[in-house]
Enzyme design. Structure first.
Site, PDB file in Angstrom:
ATOM      1  N   LYS A   1       6.508  -3.068  -4.504  1.00 20.79           N
ATOM      2  CA  LYS A   1       7.346  -1.903  -4.856  1.00 20.79           C
ATOM      3  C   LYS A   1       7.365  -0.922  -3.696  1.00 20.79           C
ATOM      4  CE  LYS A   1       4.019   1.422  -5.409  1.00 20.79           C
ATOM      5  NZ  LYS A   1       3.694   2.353  -4.400  1.00 20.79           N
TER       6      LYS A   1
ATOM      7  N   GLY B   1      -1.720  -5.571  -5.268  1.00 21.62           N
ATOM      8  CA  GLY B   1      -2.726  -5.918  -6.268  1.00 21.62           C
ATOM      9  C   GLY B   1      -2.239  -5.612  -7.683  1.00 21.62           C
TER      10      GLY B   1
ATOM     11  N   ASP C   1      -0.630   1.802 -11.154  1.00 24.11           N
ATOM     12  CA  ASP C   1       0.690   1.239 -10.834  1.00 24.11           C
ATOM     13  C   ASP C   1       1.017  -0.006 -11.660  1.00 24.11           C
ATOM     14  OD1 ASP C   1       1.514   3.080  -8.961  1.00 24.11           O
ATOM     15  OD2 ASP C   1       0.719   1.968  -7.248  1.00 24.11           O
TER      16      ASP C   1
HETATM   17  P1  ATP Z   1      -0.835   0.872  -4.325  1.00 22.39           P
HETATM   18  O1  ATP Z   1       0.518   0.909  -3.701  1.00 22.39           O
HETATM   19  O2  ATP Z   1      -0.800   0.514  -5.810  1.00 22.39           O
HETATM   20  O3  ATP Z   1      -1.687   2.066  -4.015  1.00 22.39           O
HETATM   21  P2  ATP Z   1      -1.882  -0.771  -2.202  1.00 22.39           P
HETATM   22  O4  ATP Z   1      -0.722  -1.561  -1.678  1.00 22.39           O
HETATM   23  O5  ATP Z   1      -2.215   0.457  -1.431  1.00 22.39           O
HETATM   24  O6  ATP Z   1      -1.611  -0.411  -3.717  1.00 22.39           O
HETATM   25  P3  ATP Z   1      -3.368  -3.151  -2.783  1.00 22.39           P
HETATM   26  O7  ATP Z   1      -2.995  -4.084  -1.703  1.00 22.39           O
HETATM   27  O8  ATP Z   1      -2.711  -3.331  -4.097  1.00 22.39           O
HETATM   28  O9  ATP Z   1      -3.171  -1.651  -2.252  1.00 22.39           O
HETATM   29  O10 ATP Z   1      -4.952  -3.242  -3.015  1.00 22.39           O
HETATM   30  C1  ATP Z   1      -5.844  -2.348  -2.569  1.00 22.39           C
HETATM   31  C2  ATP Z   1      -7.274  -2.696  -2.950  1.00 22.39           C
HETATM   32  O11 ATP Z   1      -7.351  -3.509  -4.133  1.00 22.39           O
HETATM   33  C3  ATP Z   1      -7.957  -3.478  -1.856  1.00 22.39           C
HETATM   34  O12 ATP Z   1      -9.206  -2.841  -1.666  1.00 22.39           O
HETATM   35  C4  ATP Z   1      -8.168  -4.863  -2.409  1.00 22.39           C
HETATM   36  O13 ATP Z   1      -9.387  -5.429  -1.992  1.00 22.39           O
HETATM   37  C5  ATP Z   1      -8.170  -4.656  -3.906  1.00 22.39           C
HETATM   38  N1  ATP Z   1      -7.569  -5.787  -4.640  1.00 22.39           N
HETATM   39  C6  ATP Z   1      -8.038  -6.319  -5.767  1.00 22.39           C
HETATM   40  N2  ATP Z   1      -7.266  -7.326  -6.190  1.00 22.39           N
HETATM   41  C7  ATP Z   1      -6.266  -7.455  -5.307  1.00 22.39           C
HETATM   42  C8  ATP Z   1      -5.153  -8.330  -5.211  1.00 22.39           C
HETATM   43  N3  ATP Z   1      -4.913  -9.276  -6.120  1.00 22.39           N
HETATM   44  N4  ATP Z   1      -4.301  -8.146  -4.168  1.00 22.39           N
HETATM   45  C9  ATP Z   1      -4.534  -7.164  -3.264  1.00 22.39           C
HETATM   46  N5  ATP Z   1      -5.586  -6.327  -3.303  1.00 22.39           N
HETATM   47  C10 ATP Z   1      -6.444  -6.458  -4.316  1.00 22.39           C
END
Ligand code: ATP
Length: 298
Positions: free
Chosen positions: A11, A104, A138
């Site tokens: 997203k 995630g 989210d």
């Molecule tokens: P958001 O936009 O919701 O803030 P993000 O893109 O910043 O998310 P993600 O990549 O979703 O961050 O994940 C961040 C944290 O979640 C990392 O520390 C990661 O280790 C942990 N995590 C747990 N499960 C997952 C997964 N399936 N995919 C990615 N990260 C994951």
């Protein structure tokens, strides 16, 4: 054993606003969210012996309940009172990790949608979104996907008219940003420039891509550490120079997106940005949530 494959789309935040700090330590958010065609691929092997676990081939991602996909499966089982034991979740990651693009959370949402289908639980998207609340802020949005207004911590959702067809370039610079540090900086600052969320909603109603693109805005950009802010500004400028109608950081960053009404300009932007950045993607907005695809049982 049953198999199911699902897309888990990334997203972007067309807008990200903070309305207030709450007494419980969270913040009241107001965000216009859009899912895009860049997606992880999730395969569920329901009944595969070994308990509930995830496999991604990435050493830095947990396989147990620290993985949001596993946490979602546990939350689903608890909420439905089901008593199955075994689920293997294979995650083919395409969405960059820690990027502000909800990779995630989207994996978690895909697991909720998939288990609903596999187990025949028959929950509505809103019921699945409610289960997702305990997994992450989210996740409820990721269950519904497409274009939506998210308020509260992100769990109060209103579906919106689709973003008009366009091309969306994503560029993730090579550093990560601490979300709690951004909230702390926001709390410390007295005055904030705010997005014109009403204007974005009106533009979406009118199918006015330029009206949306001119108003994309993220309050976190103003509280980034200066060296990170310079990089984000540099990528936004490169997007605009390449012909983007608007550009902003997504979520708590560091991914920057640019909205284009011409594919050739978007492709040119991808080429130019790829000269200095490793993670650059050309995507489209999704107008429909991705459907699960069943595979023949092994
Ligand atoms: P958001 O936009 O919701 O803030 P993000 O893109 O910043 O998310 P993600 O990549 O979703 O961050 O994940 C961040 C944290 O979640 C990392 O520390 C990661 O280790 C942990 N995590 C747990 N499960 C997952 C997964 N399936 N995919 C990615 N990260 C994951």
């Amino acid at each position: 054993m049953s198999l199911l494959t699902l897309q888990a789309p990334a997203k972007i935040n067309l807008t990200l606003d903070i309305l207030s700090a709450r007494p419980d330590g969270y913040h009241e958010m107001e965000m216009v969210m859009q899912s895009v065609s860049l997606a992880d691929r999730i395969r569920l092997d329901w009944g595969f012996p070994g308990g509930i676990r995830a496999e991604s081939g990435l050493r830095f991602l947990p396989n147990d309940k620290g993985n949001l996909a596993v946490a979602a499966a546990l939350a689903f089982r608890r909420a439905t009172g089901q008593d199955w034991r075994d689920l293997r979740i294979s995650i083919d990651k395409a969405i960059p990790v820690c990027a502000g693009t909800a990779g995630g959370s989207s994996d978690a949402a895909a697991v909720l949608r998939g288990l609903n289908w596999l187990t025949g639980a028959g929950l509505s998207p809103m019921e699945l979104a409610r289960i997702g609340e305990e997994v992450g802020s989210d996740v409820p949005y990721c269950v519904l996907g497409t274009t939506a207004l998210a308020k509260g911590r992100g769990e109060q959702l209103t579906p919106l008219p689709s973003l008009p067809p366009c091309w969306i370039v994503l560029c993730k610079p090579h550093f990560s940003i601490s979300t709690p540090a951004l909230f702390r900086e926001w709390d410390r600052k007295k005055k904030h420039l705010r997005p014109d969320t009403k204007g974005v909603l009106a533009a979406l109603d009118q199918g006015d891509l330029i009206g949306v693109a001119r108003r994309v805005f993220n309050v976190f950009e103003a509280v980034l550490p200066p060296h990170q802010r310079r990089v984000i500004e540099g990528i936004k400028n490169a997007m605009i120079q390449a012909g983007a109608l608007g550009s902003a950081m997504s979520g708590s960053g560091p991914t920057v997106f640019g909205l284009f009404d011409r594919e050739d300009l978007a492709q040119q932007a991808v080429q130019t940005l790829s000269e200095t950045q490793e993670e650059v993607f050309l995507t489209r907005p999704l107008a429909e949530p991705p459907a699960p695809a069943a595979e023949p049982a092994e």
